[in-house]
Design an enzyme around this catalytic site. Structure first.
Site, PDB file in Angstrom:
ATOM      1  N   LYS A  13       0.828  -1.211   0.000  1.00  0.00           N
ATOM      2  CA  LYS A  13       0.000   0.000   0.000  1.00  0.00           C
ATOM      3  C   LYS A  13       0.864   1.263   0.000  1.00  0.00           C
ATOM      4  O   LYS A  13       0.654   2.166  -0.798  1.00  0.00           O
ATOM      5  CB  LYS A  13      -0.928   0.035   1.234  1.00  0.00           C
ATOM      6  CG  LYS A  13      -1.803  -1.185   1.394  1.00  0.00           C
ATOM      7  CD  LYS A  13      -2.687  -1.095   2.635  1.00  0.00           C
ATOM      8  CE  LYS A  13      -1.945  -1.069   3.952  1.00  0.00           C
ATOM      9  NZ  LYS A  13      -1.213  -2.301   4.299  1.00  0.00           N
ATOM     10  N   ARG A  88      -9.527   1.156   9.059  1.00  0.00           N
ATOM     11  CA  ARG A  88      -9.112  -0.199   9.402  1.00  0.00           C
ATOM     12  C   ARG A  88     -10.136  -0.910  10.256  1.00  0.00           C
ATOM     13  O   ARG A  88      -9.920  -2.058  10.624  1.00  0.00           O
ATOM     14  CB  ARG A  88      -7.852  -0.109  10.243  1.00  0.00           C
ATOM     15  CG  ARG A  88      -6.577  -0.281   9.505  1.00  0.00           C
ATOM     16  CD  ARG A  88      -5.508   0.018  10.536  1.00  0.00           C
ATOM     17  NE  ARG A  88      -4.378  -0.813  10.365  1.00  0.00           N
ATOM     18  CZ  ARG A  88      -3.305  -0.444   9.684  1.00  0.00           C
ATOM     19  NH1 ARG A  88      -3.246   0.708   9.098  1.00  0.00           N
ATOM     20  NH2 ARG A  88      -2.291  -1.264   9.602  1.00  0.00           N
ATOM     21  N   ARG A 122      12.025  -5.566   4.511  1.00  0.00           N
ATOM     22  CA  ARG A 122      11.740  -4.141   4.316  1.00  0.00           C
ATOM     23  C   ARG A 122      12.741  -3.266   5.073  1.00  0.00           C
ATOM     24  O   ARG A 122      13.144  -3.572   6.182  1.00  0.00           O
ATOM     25  CB  ARG A 122      10.329  -3.819   4.818  1.00  0.00           C
ATOM     26  CG  ARG A 122      10.044  -2.319   4.806  1.00  0.00           C
ATOM     27  CD  ARG A 122       8.595  -1.996   4.872  1.00  0.00           C
ATOM     28  NE  ARG A 122       7.961  -2.451   6.101  1.00  0.00           N
ATOM     29  CZ  ARG A 122       6.663  -2.347   6.322  1.00  0.00           C
ATOM     30  NH1 ARG A 122       5.870  -1.829   5.394  1.00  0.00           N
ATOM     31  NH2 ARG A 122       6.153  -2.759   7.456  1.00  0.00           N
ATOM     32  N   ARG A 155      11.614  -1.390  10.642  1.00  0.00           N
ATOM     33  CA  ARG A 155      10.530  -0.915  11.513  1.00  0.00           C
ATOM     34  C   ARG A 155      10.413  -1.812  12.746  1.00  0.00           C
ATOM     35  O   ARG A 155      10.477  -3.031  12.632  1.00  0.00           O
ATOM     36  CB  ARG A 155       9.208  -0.922  10.734  1.00  0.00           C
ATOM     37  CG  ARG A 155       8.773   0.480  10.325  1.00  0.00           C
ATOM     38  CD  ARG A 155       7.631   0.474   9.366  1.00  0.00           C
ATOM     39  NE  ARG A 155       6.432  -0.193   9.832  1.00  0.00           N
ATOM     40  CZ  ARG A 155       5.294  -0.224   9.162  1.00  0.00           C
ATOM     41  NH1 ARG A 155       5.196   0.393   8.002  1.00  0.00           N
ATOM     42  NH2 ARG A 155       4.244  -0.858   9.627  1.00  0.00           N
ATOM     43  N   ARG A 166      -0.233  -8.422  13.620  1.00  0.00           N
ATOM     44  CA  ARG A 166      -0.834  -7.511  12.638  1.00  0.00           C
ATOM     45  C   ARG A 166      -1.720  -8.274  11.656  1.00  0.00           C
ATOM     46  O   ARG A 166      -2.773  -7.786  11.245  1.00  0.00           O
ATOM     47  CB  ARG A 166       0.267  -6.729  11.898  1.00  0.00           C
ATOM     48  CG  ARG A 166       0.845  -5.617  12.771  1.00  0.00           C
ATOM     49  CD  ARG A 166       2.257  -5.260  12.373  1.00  0.00           C
ATOM     50  NE  ARG A 166       2.366  -4.682  11.048  1.00  0.00           N
ATOM     51  CZ  ARG A 166       3.478  -4.673  10.339  1.00  0.00           C
ATOM     52  NH1 ARG A 166       4.580  -5.218  10.808  1.00  0.00           N
ATOM     53  NH2 ARG A 166       3.485  -4.117   9.148  1.00  0.00           N
TER      54      ARG A 166
HETATM   55  P1  AP5 Z   1       4.890  -1.592   1.801  1.00  0.00           P
HETATM   56  O1  AP5 Z   1       4.543  -0.720   0.655  1.00  0.00           O
HETATM   57  O2  AP5 Z   1       5.689  -1.014   2.906  1.00  0.00           O
HETATM   58  O3  AP5 Z   1       3.573  -2.312   2.366  1.00  0.00           O
HETATM   59  P2  AP5 Z   1       2.340  -1.734   3.184  1.00  0.00           P
HETATM   60  O4  AP5 Z   1       1.119  -2.354   2.619  1.00  0.00           O
HETATM   61  O5  AP5 Z   1       2.401  -0.250   3.231  1.00  0.00           O
HETATM   62  O6  AP5 Z   1       2.634  -2.404   4.581  1.00  0.00           O
HETATM   63  P3  AP5 Z   1       2.619  -1.803   6.062  1.00  0.00           P
HETATM   64  O7  AP5 Z   1       3.393  -2.758   6.918  1.00  0.00           O
HETATM   65  O8  AP5 Z   1       3.051  -0.361   6.082  1.00  0.00           O
HETATM   66  O9  AP5 Z   1       1.135  -1.904   6.410  1.00  0.00           O
HETATM   67  P4  AP5 Z   1       0.526  -1.873   7.781  1.00  0.00           P
HETATM   68  O10 AP5 Z   1      -0.897  -1.723   7.459  1.00  0.00           O
HETATM   69  O11 AP5 Z   1       0.898  -3.014   8.652  1.00  0.00           O
HETATM   70  O12 AP5 Z   1       1.257  -0.644   8.506  1.00  0.00           O
HETATM   71  P5  AP5 Z   1       0.839   0.885   8.748  1.00  0.00           P
HETATM   72  O13 AP5 Z   1       2.033   1.701   8.655  1.00  0.00           O
HETATM   73  O14 AP5 Z   1      -0.355   1.243   7.965  1.00  0.00           O
HETATM   74  O15 AP5 Z   1       5.652  -2.865   1.187  1.00  0.00           O
HETATM   75  C1  AP5 Z   1       6.208  -3.873   2.010  1.00  0.00           C
HETATM   76  C2  AP5 Z   1       7.559  -4.338   1.458  1.00  0.00           C
HETATM   77  O16 AP5 Z   1       7.368  -4.970   0.188  1.00  0.00           O
HETATM   78  C3  AP5 Z   1       8.556  -3.216   1.203  1.00  0.00           C
HETATM   79  O17 AP5 Z   1       9.827  -3.672   1.539  1.00  0.00           O
HETATM   80  C4  AP5 Z   1       8.450  -2.934  -0.310  1.00  0.00           C
HETATM   81  O18 AP5 Z   1       9.664  -2.451  -0.838  1.00  0.00           O
HETATM   82  C5  AP5 Z   1       8.117  -4.314  -0.847  1.00  0.00           C
HETATM   83  N1  AP5 Z   1       7.252  -4.319  -2.024  1.00  0.00           N
HETATM   84  C6  AP5 Z   1       6.199  -3.490  -2.271  1.00  0.00           C
HETATM   85  N2  AP5 Z   1       5.585  -3.819  -3.433  1.00  0.00           N
HETATM   86  C7  AP5 Z   1       6.259  -4.900  -3.924  1.00  0.00           C
HETATM   87  C8  AP5 Z   1       6.106  -5.727  -5.100  1.00  0.00           C
HETATM   88  N3  AP5 Z   1       5.109  -5.488  -5.973  1.00  0.00           N
HETATM   89  N4  AP5 Z   1       6.986  -6.743  -5.274  1.00  0.00           N
HETATM   90  C9  AP5 Z   1       7.976  -6.992  -4.381  1.00  0.00           C
HETATM   91  N5  AP5 Z   1       8.161  -6.240  -3.246  1.00  0.00           N
HETATM   92  C10 AP5 Z   1       7.317  -5.215  -3.021  1.00  0.00           C
HETATM   93  O19 AP5 Z   1       0.377   0.797  10.283  1.00  0.00           O
HETATM   94  C11 AP5 Z   1       1.317   0.524  11.291  1.00  0.00           C
HETATM   95  C12 AP5 Z   1       0.639   0.528  12.649  1.00  0.00           C
HETATM   96  O20 AP5 Z   1       0.113   1.839  12.929  1.00  0.00           O
HETATM   97  C13 AP5 Z   1      -0.567  -0.405  12.791  1.00  0.00           C
HETATM   98  O21 AP5 Z   1      -0.174  -1.722  13.105  1.00  0.00           O
HETATM   99  C14 AP5 Z   1      -1.320   0.285  13.933  1.00  0.00           C
HETATM  100  O22 AP5 Z   1      -0.714   0.032  15.163  1.00  0.00           O
HETATM  101  C15 AP5 Z   1      -1.133   1.748  13.608  1.00  0.00           C
HETATM  102  N6  AP5 Z   1      -2.199   2.252  12.719  1.00  0.00           N
HETATM  103  C16 AP5 Z   1      -2.035   2.766  11.464  1.00  0.00           C
HETATM  104  N7  AP5 Z   1      -3.220   3.121  10.934  1.00  0.00           N
HETATM  105  C17 AP5 Z   1      -4.151   2.823  11.871  1.00  0.00           C
HETATM  106  C18 AP5 Z   1      -5.558   2.926  11.905  1.00  0.00           C
HETATM  107  N8  AP5 Z   1      -6.260   3.408  10.855  1.00  0.00           N
HETATM  108  N9  AP5 Z   1      -6.203   2.518  13.027  1.00  0.00           N
HETATM  109  C19 AP5 Z   1      -5.526   2.022  14.081  1.00  0.00           C
HETATM  110  N10 AP5 Z   1      -4.188   1.876  14.118  1.00  0.00           N
HETATM  111  C20 AP5 Z   1      -3.505   2.279  13.021  1.00  0.00           C
HETATM  112 MG    MG Z   2       2.718   1.132   4.781  1.00  0.00          MG
END
Ligand code: AP5
Ligand code: MG
Length: 208
Positions: A13, A88, A122, A155, A166
Site C-alpha cells: 500500500k 481499518r 523491508r 521498523r 498484525r
Molecule cells: P509496503 O509498501 O511497505 O507495504 P504496506 O502495505 O504499506 O505495509 P505496512 O506494513 O506499512 O502496512 P501496515 O498496514 O501493517 O502498517 P501501517 O504503517 O499502515 O511494502 C512492504 C515491502 O514490500 C517493502 O519492503 C516494499 O519495498 C516491498 N514491495 C512493495 N511492493 C512490492 C512488489 N510489488 N513486489 C515486491 N516487493 C514489493 O500501520 C502501522 C501501525 O500503525 C498499525 O499496526 C497500527 O498500530 C497503527 N495504525 C495505522 N493506521 C491505523 C488505523 N487506521 N487505526 C488504528 N491503528 C492504526
Molecule cells: Mg505502509
C-alpha cells in the site's frame, strides 16, 4: 481523485501510494506514517500509542479518526488524496463516510507467505517513510536512502511476533471492510503479487 488503499500489512500500500501520489500530484496520507512520526517526536499521542503500535495492535479509533479529520481538512487534500491504512475498522469507515465521499477503494491482495517475505526484508527511511526491500526493491547504496543518503532502519513492528499479530488484527478487524465497500460498489481488487512496475500499471488502470 479520492482513494482508499486497503489491504494486509506488507501488501504494498505504502509503496504504491508513494508512486501514485507523485504521478497524480495528490497527497499520500498514511496513518501509520503519521503515528510513527508522533512516536518519534514523543508527542502526547506518540507516548500513548508507542507500545500498542510496536506490538502490532490497533490505535484506538477516536485517536485515528481525529488525526484523519484534521489531515483531510488541509487545503492540499481538497481535490483528492490517497488514504493508506485508514480506515481499518467499521467504526473508522463510518466516521470517514461523514467526512468525505470516496471515488474508489483499492483492495491490495497478497498471501501470508509473501507478506512475511516482504516485511522481513523491508527497510525504511525514518523521516520520509520511503520504503525499500533488500531483495525486491533495493536502494542504490546498501542501507542508505536514495534521496538523502541517510541510514535506513527496520521498523520495530516488523518482528516475527508483531507481524503475526498484525495479520490477526487485519483478519478480524480490517478484512470486513472488503464487503463493506463492495456493497457500496466502489471496491476494486488488485493482485499485489507481481513486480512493483506491473502492480503500478494495474493500479493506474484501476483508477483511470
Ligand atoms: P509496503 O509498501 O511497505 O507495504 P504496506 O502495505 O504499506 O505495509 P505496512 O506494513 O506499512 O502496512 P501496515 O498496514 O501493517 O502498517 P501501517 O504503517 O499502515 O511494502 C512492504 C515491502 O514490500 C517493502 O519492503 C516494499 O519495498 C516491498 N514491495 C512493495 N511492493 C512490492 C512488489 N510489488 N513486489 C515486491 N516487493 C514489493 O500501520 C502501522 C501501525 O500503525 C498499525 O499496526 C497500527 O498500530 C497503527 N495504525 C495505522 N493506521 C491505523 C488505523 N487506521 N487505526 C488504528 N491503528 C492504526
Ligand atoms: Mg505502509
Amino acid at each position: 481523485m479520492k482513494l482508499v488503499f486497503l489491504g494486509p500489512p506488507g501488501a504494498g500500500k505504502g509503496t504504491m501510494a508513494g508512486r501514485l501520489s507523485e504521478e497524480k500530484d495528490i497527497p499520500h496520507i498514511s496513518t501509520g506514517d503519521i503515528i510513527r512520526g508522533a512516536i518519534r517526536n514523543q508527542t502526547d499521542l506518540g507516548k500513548k500509542v508507542k507500545e500498542i503500535v510496536e506490538a502490532g495492535g490497533l490505535v484506538p479509533d477516536d485517536l485515528t479518526i481525529s488525526l484523519v479529520e484534521e489531515r483531510l481538512g488541509k487545503s492540499d487534500a481538497r481535490e483528492g488524496f490517497i488514504l493508506d491504512g485508514f480506515p481499518r475498522t467499521i467504526a473508522q469507515a463510518d466516521a470517514l463516510k461523514k467526512m468525505t465521499s470516496l471515488d474508489r477503494v483499492i483492495n491490495f491482495q497478497l498471501d501470508d507467505e509473501e507478506i512475511v517475505k516482504r516485511l522481513s526484508g523491508r527497510r525504511v527511511h525514518k523521516a520520509s517513510g520511503r520504503t525499500y526491500h533488500i531483495l525486491f526493491n533495493p536502494p542504490k547504496t546498501e542501507g542508505k536512502d536514495d534521496v538523502t543518503g541517510e541510514d535506513l532502519i527496520t521498523r520495530p513492528d516488523d518482528t516475527k511476533q508483531s507481524i503475526e499479530k498484525r495479520l490477526e488484527v487485519y483478519r478480524n478487524q480490517t478484512a470486513p471492510l472488503i464487503s463493506y465497500y463492495k456493497e457500496e460498489g466502489i471496491l476494486t481488487d488488485l493482485d499485489s503479487s507481481p513486480s512493483p512496475d506491473a502492480v503500478f500499471a494495474d493500479l493506474l488502470a484501476a483508477v483511470s
